[in-house]
Scaffold this motif. Structure first.
Motif, PDB file in Angstrom:
ATOM      1  N   ALA A 491       0.990  -1.179   0.038  1.00  0.00           N
ATOM      2  CA  ALA A 491      -0.077  -0.080   0.138  1.00  0.00           C
ATOM      3  C   ALA A 491       0.730   1.225   0.084  1.00  0.00           C
ATOM      4  O   ALA A 491       2.025   1.205   0.539  1.00  0.00           O
ATOM      5  CB  ALA A 491      -0.879  -0.024   1.244  1.00  0.00           C
ATOM      6  N   ASP A 492       0.482   1.977  -0.658  1.00  0.00           N
ATOM      7  CA  ASP A 492       1.165   3.330  -0.888  1.00  0.00           C
ATOM      8  C   ASP A 492       1.018   4.347   0.316  1.00  0.00           C
ATOM      9  O   ASP A 492       0.010   4.422   1.029  1.00  0.00           O
ATOM     10  CB  ASP A 492       0.966   4.380  -2.348  1.00  0.00           C
ATOM     11  CG  ASP A 492       1.175   3.250  -3.394  1.00  0.00           C
ATOM     12  OD1 ASP A 492       2.277   2.789  -3.395  1.00  0.00           O
ATOM     13  OD2 ASP A 492       0.484   3.062  -4.317  1.00  0.00           O
ATOM     14  N   GLU A 493       2.253   5.049   0.456  1.00  0.00           N
ATOM     15  CA  GLU A 493       2.066   6.115   1.481  1.00  0.00           C
ATOM     16  C   GLU A 493       1.834   7.422   1.162  1.00  0.00           C
ATOM     17  O   GLU A 493       2.351   8.009  -0.288  1.00  0.00           O
ATOM     18  CB  GLU A 493       3.485   6.311   2.306  1.00  0.00           C
ATOM     19  CG  GLU A 493       3.837   5.116   3.100  1.00  0.00           C
ATOM     20  CD  GLU A 493       3.200   5.183   4.494  1.00  0.00           C
ATOM     21  OE1 GLU A 493       2.583   6.025   4.753  1.00  0.00           O
ATOM     22  OE2 GLU A 493       3.118   4.157   5.147  1.00  0.00           O
ATOM     23  N   ILE A 494       1.294   8.379   1.495  1.00  0.00           N
ATOM     24  CA  ILE A 494       0.773   9.750   1.089  1.00  0.00           C
ATOM     25  C   ILE A 494       1.177  10.873   2.327  1.00  0.00           C
ATOM     26  O   ILE A 494       1.034  10.760   3.309  1.00  0.00           O
ATOM     27  CB  ILE A 494      -0.704   9.949   1.058  1.00  0.00           C
ATOM     28  CG1 ILE A 494      -1.266   8.898  -0.259  1.00  0.00           C
ATOM     29  CG2 ILE A 494      -1.045  11.364   0.619  1.00  0.00           C
ATOM     30  CD1 ILE A 494      -0.689   9.541  -1.712  1.00  0.00           C
ATOM     31  N   HIS A 495       2.236  11.728   1.645  1.00  0.00           N
ATOM     32  CA  HIS A 495       2.345  12.752   2.768  1.00  0.00           C
ATOM     33  C   HIS A 495       1.982  14.016   2.363  1.00  0.00           C
ATOM     34  O   HIS A 495       0.869  14.685   2.552  1.00  0.00           O
ATOM     35  CB  HIS A 495       4.207  12.725   2.857  1.00  0.00           C
ATOM     36  CG  HIS A 495       4.519  11.320   3.354  1.00  0.00           C
ATOM     37  ND1 HIS A 495       4.228  10.788   4.671  1.00  0.00           N
ATOM     38  CD2 HIS A 495       5.090  10.345   2.916  1.00  0.00           C
ATOM     39  CE1 HIS A 495       4.529   9.770   4.719  1.00  0.00           C
ATOM     40  NE2 HIS A 495       5.151   9.137   3.766  1.00  0.00           N
ATOM     41  N   THR A 496       3.047  14.832   1.802  1.00  0.00           N
ATOM     42  CA  THR A 496       2.674  16.360   1.468  1.00  0.00           C
ATOM     43  C   THR A 496       1.854  16.341  -0.055  1.00  0.00           C
ATOM     44  O   THR A 496       2.239  15.556  -0.945  1.00  0.00           O
ATOM     45  CB  THR A 496       3.903  17.070   1.054  1.00  0.00           C
ATOM     46  OG1 THR A 496       4.872  17.091   2.391  1.00  0.00           O
ATOM     47  CG2 THR A 496       3.589  18.662   0.583  1.00  0.00           C
ATOM     48  N   LEU A 497       0.717  17.178   0.233  1.00  0.00           N
ATOM     49  CA  LEU A 497      -0.168  17.331  -1.091  1.00  0.00           C
ATOM     50  C   LEU A 497      -0.115  18.638  -1.394  1.00  0.00           C
ATOM     51  O   LEU A 497      -0.368  19.550  -0.655  1.00  0.00           O
ATOM     52  CB  LEU A 497      -1.453  16.932  -0.639  1.00  0.00           C
ATOM     53  CG  LEU A 497      -1.635  15.268  -0.116  1.00  0.00           C
ATOM     54  CD1 LEU A 497      -3.087  15.141   0.290  1.00  0.00           C
ATOM     55  CD2 LEU A 497      -1.325  14.427  -1.059  1.00  0.00           C
TER      56      LEU A 497
END
Length: 535
Positions: A491-497
């Motif tokens: 599963a992917d990580e999401i940080h700064t958007l």
């Protein structure tokens, strides 16, 4: 900024962009203008665009140091196997002006066999630690790259089994690409002669006038490499009220919840335990060939003394063995072990202490199965122990979001699930609705069920899970075994958007039966999302 910093992308980054700074654009087609999307879940939308021949194209976005995203495109031109190694040949295009250096962290691409769950990792050259394949300066991960100029790239993996016809590509900021066909060859197609040094100085990175096409040297792995660490396996976890099943490569464990089998501090099975044991025996007969060795393992929670827990776990394992052996009959070898409180699944002592201790009190049936084990036909066993294996998914071009939900300043676009072999591939799009950069903080109590095994609830999407509406079975994000007792979430990580852009992330789950057409997604802080369709 130096010419090298302005014009360089990591060779690993070009195919290994982490989703903490990359997101797919909605349009995944190339060439002609796409047709207007159909309504999600409609019959037309569910049809796959079967593309038996390459190239396949995906577009995405990459994050650069000044905060601006730029569009990029990857074209998969070839996937070849010579029986020892697998080679992928792609073209990487920067579609917009590149204002700065790429700041993405490296996340490896993967080629996945969706039937067996085998995961193939990019091979690296031990002499300098960088990936085999395309390079500019040997041992340096950076390549010169330029807007509007195609960048050819090659990478190498361990070869899959010869009977495998297609693989699924994941990573590189592209979500995933199913149904990539393999060409079996005696020798890899030779790459064009490198001409990059005629136009770019490797010492200074200064460049002259560039041609329409530019080619780089190709570092092909020599025969005989030890690639065992680059062949990885998927571990899946399916949970129900009475039992759970863990599959990791060729190892499978059915765990019965002890509270449904025994009274408190007792080793004599309850009357209700007989039905659970009957279902367990039915599952074992379905999953195993005669002669298979089965180890029955007893576990306790962390209360009580070590000696008491060890004795109780041994006695419960023996009681469960006797009951199952009566149901199974001859043809199987059953042994028992007691492990007391040495292998706790859930962390005790927290707010969910009661549920965690109940999770840890269990009796397990451990055995080995072939990697190519087929779909389960048994309907009389434990729901959590059934295998569900469909055909590999075909390549498709585009999908419309099923629904959008919000949490604080963050929108979540939920796309239909895709059934690919023994797994469900779930893509969601994180979208920042503010006017500035936003750090995605999605972990918290909403990301886990009380008493859930901690290893399945970590990370941005580790807390995501699927529930079958009819049976109530819970399917967690699968994990990739990267070493001895070492795992990472698939599963992917999401940080700064950045504001406005959509950042797509992928999570992979074990698949339900083929007649299940929709699932309920529990999306961490975003809550419950019912009726997510399966295409």
């Amino acid at each position: 900024m130096s010419p090298r910093a302005l014009g360089a992308l990591g060779a690993a980054l070009a195919l290994s962009l982490t989703l903490s700074s990359c997101g797919l654009v909605r349009d995944l087609t190339a060439g002609d203008e796409p047709e207007a999307p159909t309504e999600a879940g409609s019959e037309e939308q569910a049809e796959e665009v079967a593309a038996e021949e390459l190239p396949f194209t995906r577009q995405g976005r990459m994050f650069v140091e000044d905060g601006n995203d730029v569009a990029f495109e990857v074209v998969i031109n070839a996937l070849e196997s010579n029986g020892e190694y697998l080679m992928i040949d792609v073209t990487h295009n920067i579609l917009e002006p590149l204002p700065g250096a790429v700041t993405s962290a490296v996340a490896p691409i993967r080629m996945v066999d969706p039937l067996s769950g085998e995961v193939l990792r990019v091979l690296s050259n031990d002499d300098h630690g960088e990936n085999y394949g395309t390079y500019f300066v040997e041992g340096d991960p950076f390549l010169p790259t330029h807007e509007g100029l195609p960048l050819p790239m090659r990478r190498y993996f361990p070869a899959p089994s010869e009977e495998v016809e297609t693989l699924t590509f994941t990573g590189a900021g592209l979500g995933y690409v199913p149904g990539v066909p393999i060409s079996y060859v005696d020798e890899f197609t030779e790459s064009p002669e490198p001409n990059v040094y005629d136009h770019i100085d490797p010492e200074t990175w200064e460049q002259g006038e560039l041609p329409d096409e530019i080619f780089y040297p190709d570092d092909v792995p020599e025969s005989g490499l030890d690639v065992s660490e680059d062949r990885q396996s998927v571990e899946s976890f399916v949970d129900s009220d009475i039992a759970s099943t863990t599959r990791a490569g060729d190892q499978e464990t059915i765990a019965l919840h002890a509270d449904d089998m025994f009274e408190v501090d007792e080793a004599e099975p309850t009357d209700e335990a007989a039905e659970t044991i009957r279902q367990t025996a039915a599952s074992l007969r379905e999953n195993l060939a005669e002669g298979t060795e089965i180890t029955v393992i007893g576990h306790t929670d962390g209360t009580g003394s070590d000696d008491h827990n060890q004795t109780l776990s041994e006695n419960r394992a023996e009681s469960a063995r006797e009951l199952v052996e009566e149901e199974l009959g001859d043809g199987f070898t059953l042994t028992t072990e007691g492990r007391g409180a040495d292998e706790l699944l859930a962390e005790e002592g927290g707010d969910d202490d009661e549920e965690a201790r109940a999770r840890n009190r269990r009796v397990e049936f451990f055995y080995e199965v072939p990697l190519d084990a087929s779909d389960s036909e048994d309907t009389d066993g434990l729901d959590a122990a059934q295998r569900h294996v469909a055909e590999p998914a075909a390549y498709f071009e585009d999908m419309e979001a099923h629904t959008t939900v919000s949490h604080n300043d963050l929108d979540l676009n939920v796309y239909p699930l895709v059934r690919d072999g023994a797994y469900l591939f779930q893509v969601v799009g994180f979208q920042n609705s503010t006017l500035g950069d936003l750090e995605a903080d999605l972990e918290g109590d909403e990301a886990r069920l009380p008493g859930s095994p901690a290893q399945y609830t970590e990370g941005t999407m580790g807390g995501f899970r699927l529930e079958e509406p009819e049976t109530g079975l819970i399917r967690y994000v699968v994990r990739i075994r990267t070493g001895e007792e070492e795992y990472e979430d698939f599963a992917d990580e999401i940080h700064t958007l950045s504001p406005g852009e959509e950042y797509l992330a992928l999570a992979v789950f074990p698949a339900p039966a083929t007649d299940v057409s929709e699932m309920t997604l529990y999306a961490g802080a975003f809550g419950e999302i019912a009726g997510v369709p399966i295409r």
